[in-house]
Motif scaffolding. Structure first.
Motif, mmCIF file in Angstrom:
data_model
loop_
_atom_site.group_PDB
_atom_site.id
_atom_site.type_symbol
_atom_site.label_atom_id
_atom_site.label_comp_id
_atom_site.label_asym_id
_atom_site.label_seq_id
_atom_site.Cartn_x
_atom_site.Cartn_y
_atom_site.Cartn_z
ATOM 1 N N TRP A 477 -26.808 -24.724 32.602
ATOM 2 C CA TRP A 477 -28.260 -25.397 32.832
ATOM 3 C C TRP A 477 -28.812 -25.950 31.520
ATOM 4 C CZ3 TRP A 477 -31.066 -27.461 36.082
ATOM 5 C CH2 TRP A 477 -32.754 -27.502 35.616
ATOM 6 N N GLY A 478 -28.699 -25.523 30.529
ATOM 7 C CA GLY A 478 -29.194 -25.790 29.505
ATOM 8 C C GLY A 478 -28.946 -27.585 29.081
ATOM 9 N N MET A 479 -27.538 -27.821 29.118
ATOM 10 C CA MET A 479 -27.005 -28.951 28.892
ATOM 11 C C MET A 479 -27.804 -30.219 29.834
ATOM 12 S SD MET A 479 -23.110 -29.092 30.265
ATOM 13 C CE MET A 479 -22.954 -28.764 32.233
ATOM 14 N N PHE A 480 -28.243 -29.807 30.883
ATOM 15 C CA PHE A 480 -29.208 -30.827 31.715
ATOM 16 C C PHE A 480 -30.602 -30.803 31.517
ATOM 17 C CE2 PHE A 480 -25.281 -29.319 34.333
ATOM 18 C CZ PHE A 480 -24.959 -30.602 34.791
ATOM 19 N N ASN A 481 -30.897 -29.942 30.568
ATOM 20 C CA ASN A 481 -32.547 -29.960 30.203
ATOM 21 C C ASN A 481 -32.585 -31.001 28.866
ATOM 22 O OD1 ASN A 481 -33.630 -28.645 32.099
ATOM 23 N ND2 ASN A 481 -33.038 -26.484 31.117
ATOM 24 N N VAL A 482 -31.587 -31.421 28.277
ATOM 25 C CA VAL A 482 -31.877 -31.844 26.895
ATOM 26 C C VAL A 482 -32.797 -33.184 27.201
ATOM 27 C CG1 VAL A 482 -30.708 -33.297 24.825
ATOM 28 C CG2 VAL A 482 -29.593 -31.175 25.922
ATOM 29 N N SER A 483 -32.584 -34.143 27.885
ATOM 30 C CA SER A 483 -33.389 -35.275 28.189
ATOM 31 C C SER A 483 -34.797 -34.888 28.438
ATOM 32 C CB SER A 483 -32.586 -36.393 29.223
ATOM 33 O OG SER A 483 -33.565 -37.460 29.487
ATOM 34 N N ARG A 484 -35.090 -34.104 29.324
ATOM 35 C CA ARG A 484 -36.352 -33.760 29.756
ATOM 36 C C ARG A 484 -36.947 -32.918 28.466
ATOM 37 N NH1 ARG A 484 -37.609 -29.025 33.925
ATOM 38 N NH2 ARG A 484 -36.835 -27.844 32.074
ATOM 39 N N CYS A 485 -36.318 -32.303 27.351
ATOM 40 C CA CYS A 485 -37.037 -31.464 26.555
ATOM 41 C C CYS A 485 -37.337 -32.833 25.407
ATOM 42 C CB CYS A 485 -35.955 -30.525 25.838
ATOM 43 S SG CYS A 485 -35.655 -29.006 26.949
ATOM 44 N N ILE A 486 -36.533 -33.645 25.355
ATOM 45 C CA ILE A 486 -36.842 -34.748 24.134
ATOM 46 C C ILE A 486 -37.812 -35.459 24.776
ATOM 47 C CG2 ILE A 486 -35.930 -36.841 23.278
ATOM 48 C CD1 ILE A 486 -33.266 -35.645 23.352
ATOM 49 N N THR A 487 -37.968 -35.728 25.972
ATOM 50 C CA THR A 487 -39.148 -36.586 26.707
ATOM 51 C C THR A 487 -40.711 -35.890 26.305
ATOM 52 O OG1 THR A 487 -37.692 -37.609 28.232
ATOM 53 C CG2 THR A 487 -40.242 -37.472 28.825
ATOM 54 N N ASN A 488 -40.515 -34.658 26.675
ATOM 55 C CA ASN A 488 -41.853 -33.686 26.347
ATOM 56 C C ASN A 488 -41.754 -33.176 25.198
ATOM 57 O OD1 ASN A 488 -42.941 -33.959 29.227
ATOM 58 N ND2 ASN A 488 -40.615 -33.052 29.757
ATOM 59 N N ARG A 489 -41.033 -33.576 23.941
ATOM 60 C CA ARG A 489 -41.019 -33.007 22.925
ATOM 61 C C ARG A 489 -41.278 -31.668 22.553
ATOM 62 N NH1 ARG A 489 -39.897 -37.621 22.802
ATOM 63 N NH2 ARG A 489 -40.668 -39.265 21.367
ATOM 64 N N TYR A 490 -40.243 -30.790 23.448
ATOM 65 C CA TYR A 490 -40.019 -29.271 22.945
ATOM 66 C C TYR A 490 -38.585 -29.069 22.957
ATOM 67 C CZ TYR A 490 -40.296 -29.159 28.195
ATOM 68 O OH TYR A 490 -40.248 -29.332 29.605
ATOM 69 N N ALA A 491 -38.295 -27.699 22.253
ATOM 70 C CA ALA A 491 -36.982 -27.471 22.024
ATOM 71 C C ALA A 491 -36.168 -26.901 23.494
ATOM 72 C CB ALA A 491 -36.815 -26.544 21.095
ATOM 73 N N VAL A 492 -34.833 -27.267 23.593
ATOM 74 C CA VAL A 492 -34.069 -26.691 24.410
ATOM 75 C C VAL A 492 -33.983 -25.158 24.095
ATOM 76 C CG1 VAL A 492 -31.653 -26.789 25.487
ATOM 77 C CG2 VAL A 492 -32.773 -28.899 24.660
ATOM 78 N N LYS A 493 -34.206 -24.471 25.377
ATOM 79 C CA LYS A 493 -33.916 -22.889 25.321
ATOM 80 C C LYS A 493 -32.757 -22.509 25.187
ATOM 81 C CE LYS A 493 -35.165 -20.170 28.564
ATOM 82 N NZ LYS A 493 -33.937 -19.264 28.840
#
Length: 504
Positions: A477-493
């Motif tokens: 699941w984490g690999m699909f969150n990278v783009s969203r995390c960059i957009t919102n400026r927080y780290a991938v958990k």
């Protein structure tokens, strides 16, 4: 005028009476739908390609064109156009095989069978290069030539051919199923023993398994017994490395095989997200992760409890490592799968395996009891309805309000504080409640760290935070969150927190 059968030897194509054509035992059966389609085509525009036969006395033996022959029979015709070859059993079989390889829609099993027999005939006819030939004296076709003839790479050709090494009975059992078309799975099955191959085939054809990988795991577990003494020795090494940040990986150990019996079971599997053909199931705790805390804080013969067991990693690991086990879950399917795996594949006695299809918050089965469990280890659902584990309204995964979730968790921890044994720092006697938690985000409300929430609750009810261990995640699941995390400026958990509480 149509040429007579007596003049067959001198003509390329003749009309042969259907009643004089014999069909020997064939390598594959006909397709009735294809026969019907051909019959309609022949009725409309005639036969475009004659069949091929060989003459044996007054009879004609079919070499190529079974579907066309059956179509003529379906139409009630008396004769069919045919070309006649000289009789040679190997040539006849070769013609039949090559026709099927070129024109038929074969299963991967049939294709492998045909290729192997095709090579055997070519070798007998002196048309295939043999082992020991070199490029100066080679006169026959090489494997590369044969692969090219079949429109395959040499590698794919060789892989396909290995499927014929499956146990013959396994080939027959699977050939009438959709599993016969999955070349990758069949090649993997070839590497297994005959006993495992037969068990996989049995599980698939009886419908006890709907997926090949699941059937393979179950078959291996049934055929190859678990050696828990070796596994215990492997896991004891972990205790000598008690780091504050740890990562557990690998999925081939006996414990992993045991836990997959439940976590990969179709009835217990719950999908978290899907993207096209890719699916990400709800995560399961790594068995070595569970084993670390069980070994660190308990000994063989102790009683451990998991009050939100899910697919039962803590229970399965505990049973395998010689602990008595108490488990709670709201899914009866999960618990039955856990019970079956424990009793069949570990040495736990039935009396030492206590499973409750009940609420792991209220723990009503233990009202009025105190200090009975040596270790509690559990993994509550993520907050804010992040994952769905079932339809029972009592399940914490259904709660969307943080305060309501925390209230339920506090009720649970109060009951666990009563039921876990007392610890003594002076005597170095530790009976913890280990709780693994993560975090969640909801837009402008920010990050909610469940470790913080649980620590506040624990402090309020008199539990002592003894230790905190971070486990690094290897999440799909984490690999699909990278783009969203960059957009919102927080780290991938990529971590979770294991909180260790004691009752002094």
């Amino acid at each position: 005028m149509v040429a007579s059968v007596e003049r067959a030897a001198s003509l390329a194509v003749v009309e042969v009476p259907l009643k004089l054509i014999k069909v020997s035992t064939r390598l594959r059966s006909t397709d009735e739908d294809k026969v019907t389609d051909l019959a309609e085509s022949i009725e409309g525009i005639g036969l475009l390609h004659q069949i091929t036969v060989s003459k044996h006395g007054e009879w004609f033996h079919l070499l190529d064109g079974m579907h066309r022959l059956e179509a003529f029979r379906k139409l009630g015709r008396d004769t069919i156009p045919a070309s006649i070859n000289q009789s040679d059993p190997l040539i006849e079989e070769l013609i039949e095989i090559e026709a099927n390889l070129v024109s038929a829609k074969l299963t991967s099993i049939d294709e492998a069978r045909f290729i192997v027999r095709w090579e055997e005939i070519l070798t007998s006819l002196g048309k295939k290069a043999i082992h020991g030939d070199n490029r100066w004296n080679r006169s026959g076709l090489t494997n590369e030539d044969l692969a090219r003839n079949r429109g395959m790479s040499k590698r794919n050709y060789q892989y396909t051919k290995t499927i014929a090494n499956l146990h013959p009975e396994v080939q027959d059992l699977l050939n009438e199923t959709s599993f016969a078309n999955n070349k990758t799975d069949l090649i993997a099955l070839v590497k297994e023993s005959d006993e495992v191959q037969m068990e996989v085939a049995r599980l698939l054809i009886t419908g006890k398994c709907n997926a090949f990988k699941r059937a393979l795991e179950l078959a291996r577990c049934k055929i190859f017994a678990f050696n828990w003494d070796e596994e215990k020795a492997r896991l004891r090494e972990q205790i000598g490395k008690p780091y504050s940040v740890m990562k557990w990986n690998g999925d081939s150990s006996p414990l992993s095989r045991l836990c997959k019996l439940v976590s990969h079971q179709d009835e217990c599997r719950v999908e978290k997200r899907s993207w096209g053909t890719f699916e990400s199931p709800n995560s399961s705790q790594h068995p070595d992760h569970s084993a670390y805390f069980i070994n660190y804080y308990s000994k063989e013969g102790d009683t451990i409890a998991d009050v939100m067991a899910g697919r039962g990693t803590n229970l399965l690991v505990g049973a395998a490592l010689g602990r008595k086990v108490v488990g709670y879950d709201l899914s009866s399917q999960n618990l039955e799968a856990v019970r079956s795996a424990c009793l069949e594949h570990t040495e736990i006695a039935p009396v030492d395996l206590v499973l409750h299809n009940s609420d792991g918050v209220k723990l009503k089965e233990y009202e009025g009891q105190e200090s009975i469990w040596d270790l509690v280890t559990f993994d509550p659902p993520y907050i804010l309805n992040a994952e769905n584990y079932g339809e029972d309204p009592r399940d914490l995964c259904k709660i969307k309000d943080l305060e309501e979730f925390n209230a339920k968790l506090e009720e649970c921890l109060l009951n666990l504080k009563r039921l876990v044994k007392q610890s003594s720092f002076a005597e170095k006697r530790f009976h913890p409640i280990v709780i693994k938690v993560g975090s969640a985000r909801r837009g402008s409300t920010g990050l909610i760290d469940m470790a913080t929430e649980v620590e506040i609750i624990a402090r309020r009810i008199g539990l002592i935070l003894h230790d905190k261990v971070i486990n690094v995640l290897d999440s799909q699941w984490g690999m699909f969150n990278v783009s969203r995390c960059i957009t919102n400026r927080y780290a991938v958990k990529i971590h979770e927190t294991n909180l260790v509480f004691l009752k002094y």
